[in-house]
Design a protein around this motif. Structure first.
Motif, short mmCIF file in Angstrom:
data_model
loop_
_atom_site.label_atom_id
_atom_site.label_comp_id
_atom_site.label_asym_id
_atom_site.label_seq_id
_atom_site.Cartn_x
_atom_site.Cartn_y
_atom_site.Cartn_z
N HIS A 3 0.86 -1.19 0.00
CA HIS A 3 0.00 0.00 0.00
C HIS A 3 0.89 1.24 0.00
CE1 HIS A 3 -3.80 -2.05 1.86
NE2 HIS A 3 -3.26 -2.75 0.87
N CYS A 59 -1.68 6.55 7.59
CA CYS A 59 -0.72 5.52 7.18
C CYS A 59 -0.86 4.26 8.03
CB CYS A 59 0.71 6.07 7.27
SG CYS A 59 1.05 7.30 6.00
N LEU A 60 -1.08 4.46 9.32
CA LEU A 60 -1.24 3.30 10.20
C LEU A 60 -2.54 2.57 9.89
CD1 LEU A 60 -0.06 4.84 13.59
CD2 LEU A 60 1.22 3.33 12.05
N ASN A 62 -4.10 2.36 7.18
CA ASN A 62 -4.17 1.78 5.83
C ASN A 62 -2.94 0.97 5.45
OD1 ASN A 62 -6.82 2.91 4.60
ND2 ASN A 62 -5.87 4.63 5.67
N GLN A 63 -2.15 0.56 6.45
CA GLN A 63 -0.97 -0.31 6.22
C GLN A 63 -0.06 0.22 5.11
OE1 GLN A 63 -4.22 -2.33 5.85
NE2 GLN A 63 -4.22 -1.96 8.05
N SER A 65 3.20 1.17 3.36
CA SER A 65 4.62 0.87 3.55
C SER A 65 5.54 1.73 2.68
CB SER A 65 4.93 -0.62 3.36
OG SER A 65 4.10 -1.20 2.42
#
Ligand code: AMP
Ligand code: GLY
Length: 426
Positions: A3, A59-60, A62-63, A65
């Motif tokens: 992602h 960001c956390l 929705n995973q 990277s």
């Protein structure tokens, strides 16, 4: 399969969105805030990028990277620093420099000092402030003409003045420093020697230790044909630049790029992201006009279409310190982009014009710069720069002709574009 979050909303970000989304390594792309074009390649997210904690939480949730930052503003404000300081976010591969690195663009005084310290060729200069204004006015008395004045800080691309008399330069210096013509951005002013030559840009992608050189490009900033009229963000671009041959680029690499990277390391700056080196070719010798801590727009719209690497792999390599494992593969063809703009741009311009004809475009790629979808699903113009039309060809003329043919196929009220992108090389 990962992602990815891409930050920005212009033609540059549409070009990145397209390149990232077509990689088999991309599972889901989010663009914050994006435009109508980026929504063809991922999900637009309307979160204010300046609310760093909201970006982090997104960001956390929705995973994410991989995070790629398009514009300089969040970098200058410290978005990377915010991520690196939080153990939950620090593991995300982040392409964009920290606050210290973004000073390359955020402070002209800092970047001039940096170039002087590390022997990087650039125009001679002096910096003045309120405390040294009288000295500055005296310094201008004996300066060669024209004189270049630059606001130290970010001034939305308007902070550079080219003055053709000492009196004009003195009046402007007072305006900038004492009357804060560009707000706090002109509290410090760099006074610089004028460089005569042809401009071009080279782009460097860095991972903190290693770098790769991306294709060269040249943009066309003036609104009018033949490079006349007001400055804009860029009316078109070409890549490669014909005179930037192997010998010239070798000079750029040894005299400028490698010294810049070595200087950053010596300063303790772990630079991860793009460096846009604005250069003047002065009789075959490259000199730095400016650094930017991002890619150019519309330069990206001609540079990325020539990069054949998997964009997710390339960005991941930059974000994880592995650019030494990458070899850049470049399409040898020439790319030209032509920017369609709104009536009035770069001053007060029109918005909300219904656009049509995009489906009849053949052989070019459209990158939306300022567009949005209406509630009824119509495409509307929504910026000064509306849409970039990029074409590849065996030379500038061929690529330009294709973009111009397709420019005719797109309609909206009062459409304007330059028909002479690349003119000095035709
Ligand atoms: P910048 O905002 O730094 O990109 O500067 C805007 C434009 O001013 C550049 O693209 C150049 O065309 C011009 N410029 C800046 N510095 C110089 C210089 N020292 N000599 C000649 N032109 C310059
Ligand atoms: N096209 C010039 C820039 O992006 O700064």
């Amino acid at each position: 399969m990962i992602h990815i979050l891409l930050i920005g909303s212009g033609g540059r970000e549409h070009a990145f969105a397209q390149a990232l989304a077509k990689s088999p390594n991309c599972k889901q792309l989010y663009i914050m805030p994006g435009n109508a074009g980026t929504s063809q390649h991922g999900i637009n997210v309307s979160i204010d990028v300046n609310q760093f904690h909201l970006v982090g939480q997104f960001c956390l949730d929705n995973q994410i990277s991989l995070l790629v930052v398009g514009p300089e503003d969040p970098l200058v404000k410290g978005l990377r620093d915010f991520f690196m300081a939080d153990p939950k976010l620090a593991g995300i591969a982040f392409v964009g420099p920290d606050k210290a690195g973004a000073q390359m663009e955020g402070s002209k005084d800092w970047s001039k000092k940096f170039m002087q310290k590390y022997g990087i060729p650039t125009a001679a200069y002096q910096t003045f402030t309120q405390n040294t204004l009288e000295e500055g006015l005296a310094y201008l008395e004996n300066h060669s003409l024209p004189i270049v004045l630059k606001a130290d800080g970010l001034a939305a691309g308007k902070g550079v003045l080219i003055c053709h008399s000492v009196e004009e330069a003195q009046a402007e210096l007072k305006e900038m420093i004492a009357a804060q013509k560009f707000g706090s951005a002109s509290e410090k002013v760099v006074v610089e020697e004028f460089l005569q030559g042809i401009e071009l840009s080279v782009f460097v992608l860095c991972d903190g230790k290693n770098y790769v050189l991306l294709p060269s490009a040249k943009d066309y900033k003036r609104i009018g044909e033949g490079d006349t009229g007001l400055n804009t963000g860029g009316m078109g671009a070409i890549s490669p630049v014909p005179f930037a041959n192997a010998a010239f680029l070798q000079k750029v690499e040894t005299q400028i790029v490698s010294k810049t990277l070595a200087g950053l390391q010596a300063e303790g700056i772990h630079y991860v992201g793009f460096i846009f080196v604005g250069l003047m070719n002065v009789n075959g010798e490259p000199k730095v006009i400016e650094y930017n801590s991002r890619m150019g727009d519309p330069e990206t719209e001609v540079v990325l279409p020539r990069i054949q690497n998997d964009m997710v792999e390339l960005m991941m390599a930059a974000g994880t310190g592995k650019l030494n494992e990458v070899k850049i593969e470049i399409d040898e063809r020439t790319a030209v982009t032509v920017m369609l703009v709104s009536k009035g741009y770069p001053e007060v311009f029109e918005r909300g014009k219904v656009m049509s004809g995009m489906d009849s475009v053949v052989g070019s790629t459209l990158f939306h710069a300022g567009t949005k979808l209406s509630e009824a699903g119509e495409l509307l113009s929504n910026g000064g720069r509306v849409m970039a039309i990029t074409s590849l060809g065996s030379n500038i003329q061929e690529a330009l002709n294709l973009s111009l043919q397709n420019a005719e196929r797109i309609s909206y009220e009062n459409k304007y574009y330059r028909k002479d992108i690349g003119f000095e090389f035709l």
